[in-house]
Every structure is written in C-alpha cells, then in structure tokens.
Design a protein around this motif. Structure first.
Motif, PDB file in Angstrom:
ATOM      1  N   ILE A 171     -11.274 -25.593 -27.786  1.00 44.61           N
ATOM      2  CA  ILE A 171     -11.179 -25.619 -26.332  1.00 44.61           C
ATOM      3  C   ILE A 171     -11.972 -26.797 -25.795  1.00 44.61           C
ATOM      4  O   ILE A 171     -12.880 -27.325 -26.458  1.00 44.61           O
ATOM      5  N   ALA A 172     -11.644 -27.206 -24.590  1.00 43.84           N
ATOM      6  CA  ALA A 172     -12.421 -28.213 -23.871  1.00 43.84           C
ATOM      7  C   ALA A 172     -13.183 -27.521 -22.747  1.00 43.84           C
ATOM      8  O   ALA A 172     -12.663 -26.593 -22.116  1.00 43.84           O
ATOM      9  N   GLY A 222      -3.681 -30.882 -29.059  1.00 43.72           N
ATOM     10  CA  GLY A 222      -4.034 -29.715 -29.839  1.00 43.72           C
ATOM     11  C   GLY A 222      -5.125 -28.812 -29.317  1.00 43.72           C
ATOM     12  O   GLY A 222      -5.570 -27.911 -30.035  1.00 43.72           O
ATOM     13  N   MET A 223      -5.565 -28.973 -28.053  1.00 42.33           N
ATOM     14  CA  MET A 223      -6.522 -28.024 -27.509  1.00 42.33           C
ATOM     15  C   MET A 223      -5.794 -26.721 -27.153  1.00 42.33           C
ATOM     16  O   MET A 223      -4.649 -26.724 -26.708  1.00 42.33           O
ATOM     17  N   ASP A 224      -6.474 -25.598 -27.328  1.00 49.12           N
ATOM     18  CA  ASP A 224      -5.878 -24.298 -27.036  1.00 49.12           C
ATOM     19  C   ASP A 224      -6.118 -23.846 -25.603  1.00 49.12           C
ATOM     20  O   ASP A 224      -5.462 -22.916 -25.127  1.00 49.12           O
ATOM     21  N   GLY A 225      -7.072 -24.465 -24.919  1.00 49.83           N
ATOM     22  CA  GLY A 225      -7.366 -24.079 -23.550  1.00 49.83           C
ATOM     23  C   GLY A 225      -8.475 -24.935 -22.971  1.00 49.83           C
ATOM     24  O   GLY A 225      -9.116 -25.710 -23.689  1.00 49.83           O
ATOM     25  N   GLN A 260      -9.581 -36.374 -32.779  1.00 48.83           N
ATOM     26  CA  GLN A 260     -10.436 -36.357 -33.953  1.00 48.83           C
ATOM     27  C   GLN A 260     -10.906 -34.954 -34.306  1.00 48.83           C
ATOM     28  O   GLN A 260     -11.035 -34.599 -35.496  1.00 48.83           O
ATOM     29  N   LEU A 261     -11.156 -34.129 -33.289  1.00 52.09           N
ATOM     30  CA  LEU A 261     -11.764 -32.811 -33.531  1.00 52.09           C
ATOM     31  C   LEU A 261     -10.744 -31.670 -33.493  1.00 52.09           C
ATOM     32  O   LEU A 261     -11.127 -30.497 -33.530  1.00 52.09           O
ATOM     33  N   ARG A 262      -9.472 -31.996 -33.471  1.00 51.82           N
ATOM     34  CA  ARG A 262      -8.435 -30.971 -33.431  1.00 51.82           C
ATOM     35  C   ARG A 262      -8.495 -30.110 -34.694  1.00 51.82           C
ATOM     36  O   ARG A 262      -9.006 -30.528 -35.723  1.00 51.82           O
ATOM     37  N   LYS A 263      -7.945 -28.909 -34.606  1.00 52.31           N
ATOM     38  CA  LYS A 263      -7.872 -28.026 -35.766  1.00 52.31           C
ATOM     39  C   LYS A 263      -6.834 -28.565 -36.734  1.00 52.31           C
ATOM     40  O   LYS A 263      -5.688 -28.783 -36.376  1.00 52.31           O
ATOM     41  N   ARG A 264      -7.245 -28.804 -37.994  1.00 50.64           N
ATOM     42  CA  ARG A 264      -6.332 -29.401 -38.978  1.00 50.64           C
ATOM     43  C   ARG A 264      -5.510 -28.326 -39.672  1.00 50.64           C
ATOM     44  O   ARG A 264      -5.959 -27.213 -39.850  1.00 50.64           O
TER      45      ARG A 264
END
Length: 271
Positions: free
Chosen positions: A123-124, A146-149, A267-271
């Motif tokens: 999330i951000a 790719g952020m979820d919320g 860069q920090l997205r869930k892989r």
C-alpha cells in the motif's frame, strides 16, 4: 430520452455545482453522503460509472452530444445534459474543458482503512500531500505499478477534486483508498497490527537504497510519501521500520513526489 437543456443563463442555480461551489462545499464534510465531485472527460466519466458512482448531471459542448458524449448520455438517460458552445462553457466554469465533457456525480461511500489493509500486500501512505496534480499522478502510478490500495492523512488533498481525478486518468475509481483518522504514531501502529512494515521515503543517514533485498523480501510493505518541499514529518520518519532513498546522479538530492512514487512502486512491488 436524453434531457438536453440549452444554457441561456450561466448564473442559473442548477449550474452552481460546475461554477460557484467551493471544493469544501462540493465535498460537504458535515454530510459526506451528500457530497458531490466533478469528473472530467468521457474516459474518466466512464471509469466512474463503471465503479458505481451515481451521475447527477452532465455539462458538455454542443458538438459532443452526438460525439464523445453520446455513449455517456445513452448510459444516463434520466439526468439533465446542460450544453452550449465552448466560449459559453468557459465563461461559466472559468476554464476550458479539456475534453469538452463534465459530469457531476455523487461521492462514493468512503472505505475504511481496515478494508484497504486486510487483503493487501503493498500500500501507499500519503502524508500531507496537498497538490492535486501530484495526488492524481500518484494514484495513476499506484494503480499501474502494483499497489493494492492508498491511505491518506487528513491533511492530504482530496483525491476527488476535479484536477486530481483528471490527472489520475480515472484510477481514483480503480484503486481502493481511504483516509486515516489518527495521527502519525497511531496510524503507524495501526498498520503494524495488519502486519505491515513501514517504509519512509526520506533522506537521512539511516536510509538504505531502494534496491536493498530486505525490502523486496517483506511480505507486507507500506510505502510512505511526504508533502512537497518539507517531506515527511520527523516523527513519521523516526517511527518507520525503514528509511529508503532512491540513488541519484549529478548531485540531485530528490525527485518530485509523484516521480519518486512511480520509482518506489515499481521497485518495491510484490514480486
């Protein structure tokens, strides 16, 4: 059957929503369920309709009735469609309509932070970001990368102001978001209850590079972005699990917050 209404008087009260109500009046903080926002451009309006937002009226250049606005009118046959030539609409709104079509819509029911957090991995968190262009751009990057919320502090710009909605290209209706109601120490503790590690995008001696492997390995990560100019509050930075920097060249010390958000989300997205 479309209710096409030719504008003969730009001071008519039914047009106040497009010209004379402040953002605070549109938002209606005392009764949010009665709040209104303005969606601009056919593409953004279609996203809002798909997300379930209720349309109240349309304002468009006459040429768009049988052009770019025709599909929207067909989808919303019961609402009034106010129309005139471009120069009249510019006199009414005070600006040129970028895509020639505006829609006044009922604000959607707000989500709670818990609804954002319960099934999210990335999330951000936006702290005090007041520029509507930056907020809109951050939403667009968050949805694309790719952020979820998204969670916002109470001092942030409303994501549903006209400019933020337009710059987001309608992604404010695609990615879930909510306002935090507590101060920094409390919301950081709140996120920890959901298993999130917090990552402050901040320049200091404790900061690690954004490509540090320990960040990618975290199951749940909240990327915390601060206001233009001053950045994050000192208490926020101190209480975060990580302080992170984006390595720079040519002695540049930082990026605009919207640009930095896109780098961080990728860069920090869930892989």
């Amino acid at each position: 059957m479309a209710k096409i209404i030719e504008i003969s008087d730009i001071t008519a009260p039914e047009l106040d929503v497009y010209a004379r109500l402040t953002q605070a009046q549109l938002r209606n903080r005392l009764e949010p369920e009665k709040g209104i926002f303005i969606a601009e451009s056919p593409k953004v309006i279609k996203f809002a309709l798909k997300a379930g937002c209720t349309p109240l009226s349309l304002l468009m250049e006459r040429r768009h009735i049988t052009g770019d606005g025709a599909e929207i009118i067909e989808k919303c046959p019961e609402i009034p469609v106010y129309t005139a030539d471009r120069d009249v609409l510019c006199a009414l709104t005070g600006y040129e309509l970028t895509r020639g079509v505006l829609c006044a819509m009922r604000r959607p029911t707000p989500l709670s932070p818990a609804e954002i957090c319960k099934n999210a991995n990335r999330i951000a968190v936006l702290e005090g970001i007041v520029d509507s262009t930056n907020v809109g751009a951050i939403f667009r990057s968050a949805a694309a990368l790719g952020m979820d919320g998204i969670l916002l502090t109470q001092t942030c710009c409303d994501p549903l102001v006209r400019r933020a909605v337009r710059v987001s290209m309608g992604t404010v209706f695609q990615i879930p978001w909510a306002y935090l109601s507590c101060d920094s120490a409390d919301w950081q503790g709140y996120l920890k209850q959901f298993g999130f590690k917090t990552t402050a995008m901040a320049l200091n001696d404790k900061a690690i590079s954004i490509d540090d492997p320990s960040l990618e390995a975290e199951e749940r990560l909240a990327i915390v972005l601060g206001t233009e100019g001053d950045g994050l509050a000192a208490q926020t930075v101190e209480n975060c699990d990580y302080n992170v920097i984006i390595p720079m060249h040519h002695n540049v010390d930082s990026l605009n917050v919207a640009a930095a958000s896109a780098v961080a989300f990728w860069q920090l997205r869930k892989r």
